[in-house]
Design a protein around this motif. Structure first.
Motif, PDB file in Angstrom:
ATOM      1  N   ASN A 161      45.444 -49.833  17.990  1.00  0.00           N
ATOM      2  CA  ASN A 161      45.085 -50.350  19.305  1.00  0.00           C
ATOM      3  C   ASN A 161      44.150 -49.410  20.052  1.00  0.00           C
ATOM      4  N   VAL A 162      44.447 -48.124  20.009  1.00  0.00           N
ATOM      5  CA  VAL A 162      43.602 -47.148  20.706  1.00  0.00           C
ATOM      6  C   VAL A 162      42.212 -47.114  20.085  1.00  0.00           C
ATOM      7  N   ARG A 163      42.126 -47.160  18.776  1.00  0.00           N
ATOM      8  CA  ARG A 163      40.826 -47.171  18.111  1.00  0.00           C
ATOM      9  C   ARG A 163      40.049 -48.441  18.471  1.00  0.00           C
ATOM     10  N   THR A 164      40.750 -49.556  18.617  1.00  0.00           N
ATOM     11  CA  THR A 164      40.103 -50.802  19.034  1.00  0.00           C
ATOM     12  C   THR A 164      39.536 -50.676  20.448  1.00  0.00           C
ATOM     13  N   ILE A 165      40.281 -50.010  21.324  1.00  0.00           N
ATOM     14  CA  ILE A 165      39.836 -49.806  22.699  1.00  0.00           C
ATOM     15  C   ILE A 165      38.554 -48.982  22.733  1.00  0.00           C
ATOM     16  N   VAL A 166      38.507 -47.914  21.967  1.00  0.00           N
ATOM     17  CA  VAL A 166      37.314 -47.068  21.921  1.00  0.00           C
ATOM     18  C   VAL A 166      36.131 -47.840  21.328  1.00  0.00           C
ATOM     19  N   SER A 167      36.404 -48.668  20.342  1.00  0.00           N
ATOM     20  CA  SER A 167      35.339 -49.479  19.734  1.00  0.00           C
ATOM     21  C   SER A 167      34.760 -50.470  20.739  1.00  0.00           C
ATOM     22  N   ALA A 168      35.596 -51.001  21.613  1.00  0.00           N
ATOM     23  CA  ALA A 168      35.115 -51.906  22.656  1.00  0.00           C
ATOM     24  C   ALA A 168      34.255 -51.152  23.664  1.00  0.00           C
ATOM     25  N   ALA A 169      34.655 -49.930  24.009  1.00  0.00           N
ATOM     26  CA  ALA A 169      33.865 -49.109  24.929  1.00  0.00           C
ATOM     27  C   ALA A 169      32.501 -48.786  24.342  1.00  0.00           C
ATOM     28  N   ARG A 170      32.440 -48.608  23.048  1.00  0.00           N
ATOM     29  CA  ARG A 170      31.184 -48.302  22.353  1.00  0.00           C
ATOM     30  C   ARG A 170      30.134 -49.385  22.592  1.00  0.00           C
ATOM     31  N   ILE A 214      30.531 -49.014  33.726  1.00  0.00           N
ATOM     32  CA  ILE A 214      30.492 -50.146  32.804  1.00  0.00           C
ATOM     33  C   ILE A 214      31.348 -49.846  31.576  1.00  0.00           C
ATOM     34  N   CYS A 215      31.204 -48.634  31.056  1.00  0.00           N
ATOM     35  CA  CYS A 215      32.017 -48.218  29.910  1.00  0.00           C
ATOM     36  C   CYS A 215      33.503 -48.221  30.269  1.00  0.00           C
ATOM     37  N   LEU A 216      33.824 -47.743  31.453  1.00  0.00           N
ATOM     38  CA  LEU A 216      35.215 -47.734  31.911  1.00  0.00           C
ATOM     39  C   LEU A 216      35.785 -49.147  31.954  1.00  0.00           C
ATOM     40  N   ALA A 217      34.978 -50.105  32.389  1.00  0.00           N
ATOM     41  CA  ALA A 217      35.428 -51.500  32.414  1.00  0.00           C
ATOM     42  C   ALA A 217      35.827 -51.964  31.023  1.00  0.00           C
ATOM     43  N   HIS A 218      35.037 -51.614  30.015  1.00  0.00           N
ATOM     44  CA  HIS A 218      35.361 -51.996  28.638  1.00  0.00           C
ATOM     45  C   HIS A 218      36.670 -51.365  28.187  1.00  0.00           C
ATOM     46  N   LEU A 219      36.878 -50.104  28.540  1.00  0.00           N
ATOM     47  CA  LEU A 219      38.131 -49.434  28.170  1.00  0.00           C
ATOM     48  C   LEU A 219      39.332 -50.142  28.779  1.00  0.00           C
ATOM     49  N   LEU A 220      39.250 -50.458  30.059  1.00  0.00           N
ATOM     50  CA  LEU A 220      40.393 -51.056  30.758  1.00  0.00           C
ATOM     51  C   LEU A 220      40.645 -52.490  30.297  1.00  0.00           C
ATOM     52  N   ILE A 221      39.572 -53.242  30.071  1.00  0.00           N
ATOM     53  CA  ILE A 221      39.724 -54.621  29.599  1.00  0.00           C
ATOM     54  C   ILE A 221      40.355 -54.642  28.210  1.00  0.00           C
ATOM     55  N   ALA A 222      39.870 -53.756  27.334  1.00  0.00           N
ATOM     56  CA  ALA A 222      40.407 -53.705  25.968  1.00  0.00           C
ATOM     57  C   ALA A 222      41.863 -53.247  25.970  1.00  0.00           C
ATOM     58  N   ALA A 223      42.204 -52.287  26.826  1.00  0.00           N
ATOM     59  CA  ALA A 223      43.588 -51.826  26.911  1.00  0.00           C
ATOM     60  C   ALA A 223      44.514 -52.954  27.348  1.00  0.00           C
ATOM     61  N   GLU A 224      44.065 -53.745  28.316  1.00  0.00           N
ATOM     62  CA  GLU A 224      44.875 -54.883  28.760  1.00  0.00           C
ATOM     63  C   GLU A 224      45.051 -55.897  27.633  1.00  0.00           C
ATOM     64  N   GLU A 225      44.004 -56.116  26.859  1.00  0.00           N
ATOM     65  CA  GLU A 225      44.084 -57.044  25.727  1.00  0.00           C
ATOM     66  C   GLU A 225      45.084 -56.548  24.690  1.00  0.00           C
ATOM     67  N   MET A 226      45.206 -55.240  24.564  1.00  0.00           N
ATOM     68  CA  MET A 226      46.164 -54.651  23.616  1.00  0.00           C
ATOM     69  C   MET A 226      47.564 -54.533  24.218  1.00  0.00           C
ATOM     70  N   TRP A 227      47.769 -55.112  25.396  1.00  0.00           N
ATOM     71  CA  TRP A 227      49.068 -55.090  26.084  1.00  0.00           C
ATOM     72  C   TRP A 227      49.491 -53.661  26.438  1.00  0.00           C
ATOM     73  N   LEU A 228      48.517 -52.845  26.789  1.00  0.00           N
ATOM     74  CA  LEU A 228      48.806 -51.490  27.228  1.00  0.00           C
ATOM     75  C   LEU A 228      48.593 -51.387  28.734  1.00  0.00           C
ATOM     76  N   ASP A 229      49.453 -50.641  29.380  1.00  0.00           N
ATOM     77  CA  ASP A 229      49.292 -50.354  30.801  1.00  0.00           C
ATOM     78  C   ASP A 229      48.334 -49.180  30.918  1.00  0.00           C
ATOM     79  N   ALA A 230      47.135 -49.422  31.404  1.00  0.00           N
ATOM     80  CA  ALA A 230      46.111 -48.379  31.487  1.00  0.00           C
ATOM     81  C   ALA A 230      45.664 -48.212  32.928  1.00  0.00           C
TER      82      ALA A 230
END
Length: 255
Positions: A161-170, A214-230
């Motif tokens: 999940n964390v790797r997916t979040i970073v990939s979304a930020a990329r 903008i990058c931060l938005a991707h991190l937070l959106i992806a974290a929410e998609e992974m059901w993580l409280d970020a």
């Protein structure tokens, strides 16, 4: 399509049809924009919807595009306001993308005939949008981005999940595709840095902070998609340090 899914298909659209959108679509976009929380509570933001027909001084060029609509973000100049603006506008851009419309960032919009009454507000960024003249989506593998190893340092083994979040930020867009973000990644936190550029002028530095939002938005959106409280936080023992190649911006804690 939700915001997370839109991350992987959004592209900058520079040619638009000039037909008006249904007012219901406009209302949904503005209602969504109004629902986005600020990163920092003391920042005030105003969003203004502008139609091309209302612009008497519009001048197309390499830094702008001709579109039927523009969403202009104004903000008070509190600490972190540029980061906040980028975070907010990217969520709006992804929401518009998810509705099948095209978007394109432009640095500013000449609004000499439209001046806010409150002098405390500054125009920060604008987003062109409307029905794209051509395809508004791209394939994920067509995005011209740095490889993950160039932008992220993994300090420990992280779960999928964390790797997916970073990939979304990329995949976040940035001015001139500069991709200034650098990340230090742990399993429960990500530290976000902005790459230093000694040739940057003040304007470019400001644009870099918007890109970081903008990058931060991707991190937070992806974290929410992974059901993580970020949640974004500033860590004082990192912010007080000086780094040779990067500036510390903010961290995202996850649980």
């Amino acid at each position: 399509m939700n915001l997370y899914e839109a991350i992987f298909v959004r592209k900058s659209v520079r040619k638009y049809g000039m037909d008006k959108l249904d007012q219901t679509v406009i209302d949904h976009i503005m209602n969504f924009a109004d629902s986005i929380p600020m990163i920092f509570d003391d920042i005030k933001v105003r969003l203004e919807l502008v139609q091309l027909a209302d612009l008497k001084h519009f001048q197309p060029g390499i830094l702008t595009v001709k579109a039927p609509y523009y969403l202009v973000l104004y903000s008070t100049k509190e600490p972190g306001y540029l980061l906040n603006a980028g975070n907010m506008m990217e969520q709006i851009a992804l929401y518009i993308t998810a509705r099948g419309l095209g978007t394109c960032y432009i640095g500013s919009l000449n609004l000499k005939d439209k001046v806010l009454e409150e002098e405390e507000y500054e125009q920060v960024i604008a987003l062109a949008f409307g029905e794209g003249e051509y395809e508004v989506y791209r394939q994920n593998d067509k995005a011209k981005r740095l490889p993950l190893k160039s932008i992220a340092v993994f300090k420990e083994e992280v779960d999928k999940n964390v790797r997916t979040i970073v990939s979304a930020a990329r995949l976040a867009p940035s001015g001139m595709n500069s991709q200034p973000w650098r990340m230090v990644v742990y399993n429960n936190r990500i530290h976000l840095f902005c790459k230093k550029n000694i040739f940057m002028k003040n304007v470019m530095k400001e644009a870099g902070l918007i890109d970081m939002g903008i990058c931060l938005a991707h991190l937070l959106i992806a974290a929410e998609e992974m059901w993580l409280d970020a949640r974004p936080v500033t860590i004082s023992n990192i912010s007080s340090q000086s780094f040779k190649k990067n500036d510390y911006i903010i961290s995202v804690k996850m649980s």
